[in-house]
Design an enzyme around this catalytic site. Structure first.
Site, PDB file in Angstrom:
ATOM      1  CB  SER A   1      -7.491  -9.529   8.401  1.00 30.42           C
ATOM      2  OG  SER A   1      -7.859  -8.161   8.418  1.00 30.42           O
TER       3      SER A   1
ATOM      4  N   GLY B   1      -7.678  -4.888   6.259  1.00 33.56           N
ATOM      5  CA  GLY B   1      -7.109  -3.962   7.235  1.00 33.56           C
ATOM      6  C   GLY B   1      -7.917  -3.837   8.510  1.00 33.56           C
TER       7      GLY B   1
ATOM      8  CE  LYS C   1      -3.405  -2.571   2.591  1.00 33.53           C
ATOM      9  NZ  LYS C   1      -4.829  -2.559   2.840  1.00 33.53           N
TER      10      LYS C   1
END
Ligand code: PEP
Length: 255
Positions: free
Chosen positions: A213, A173, A11
């Site tokens: 996740s 996330g 990211k």
């Protein structure tokens, strides 16, 4: 058997110096793994340096997005052709953060995929439902629409190399992972859809990654599912030891 992949989406983390440190650390801990495609996906500014550092390693380079034209007056954009020149092999397209914050749609995803494939790169096409859509029992419909929109008018031969990543938005996330059963259900639906759209052989060979996740504690159960062929990893790819654990566990599940 489909070859598994572990891809780390960094990211908007890691400047050039931090990226160099992370990639060196990852190289040290995964150098002896040869049954998993290992991919790092840093921000654009890091790609050139990281690409050089990966020469003769068992790690491949990916980018987080690209524009659909090769060049032109498109201030702020980066093309697939440019990504290729810095040794990128993969490009994630349609990540939910792009859809949510930057107006990405199935139509623009489709255009970007074409450009990635035309330049000989491999798209990792991201799809997934929001929490509201899951709670409204719309998951299958939403993901079906995204996959068919992304691949619209693209032939079987053309999309042969493409990879799909199922990433439920509510799991990205958030620390909240889809259960292996929830993920498998959607992966199986995507595989069935690919069979309807193309053929059994394309569907059986297509790699479908799970993202949302994924961490050392849950990776084994996810990777054991029949239709899950690897992971697209955000947070847990930012530290060499956790990313290495994900790669090593996947390697063990597949050996
Ligand atoms: C992602 O960025 O694609 C992702 C899955 O992030 P995280 O692993 O942090 O949920």
């Amino acid at each position: 058997m489909r070859r598994p992949m572990m891809a780390g989406n960094w990211k908007m983390y890691k400047d050039v110096n931090e990226a160099a440190t992370l990639v060196n650390d990852i190289k040290r801990v995964v150098f002896d793994i040869n049954n998993v495609d290992i991919v790092v996906i840093p921000p654009f500014v890091d790609l050139s340096d990281v690409g050089e550092m990966l020469i003769e390693s068992n790690i491949l380079l990916g980018a987080q997005n690209c524009f659909w034209e090769d060049e032109g007056a498109f201030t702020g954009e980066v093309s697939a052709k440019m990504l290729k020149s810095v040794r990128c092999v993969y490009v994630t397209i349609g990540h939910s953060e792009r859809r949510k914050y930057f107006g990405e749609t199935d139509k623009t995803v489709n255009r970007r995929i074409k450009s990635v494939l035309d330049n000989g790169l491999i798209p990792i096409v991201c799809v997934g439902e929001t929490l509201e859509e899951r709670e409204g029992a719309k998951t299958m419909e939403v993901v079906r629409t995204q996959v068919s929109g992304a691949l619209k008018d693209l032939s079987e031969e053309y999309i042969d190399s493409a990879i799909i990543a199922y990433e439920p938005v509510w799991a990205i996330g958030t620390g909240r992972t889809a259960t292996p059963g929830q993920a498998q259900e959607v992966h199986a639906m995507i595989r069935e859809l690919l069979k309807e759209m193309y053929s059994s052989s394309l569907s059986e060979g297509k790699r479908i990654l799970y993202g949302g996740s994924v961490k050392p504690e849950n990776v084994e159960d996810l990777m054991k599912e029949k239709d899950i062929d690897g992971g697209l990893i955000g947070g847990a790819s930012l530290k060499a030891d956790s990313f290495a654990t994900l790669v090593q566990t996947t390697s063990e599940v597949y050996s």
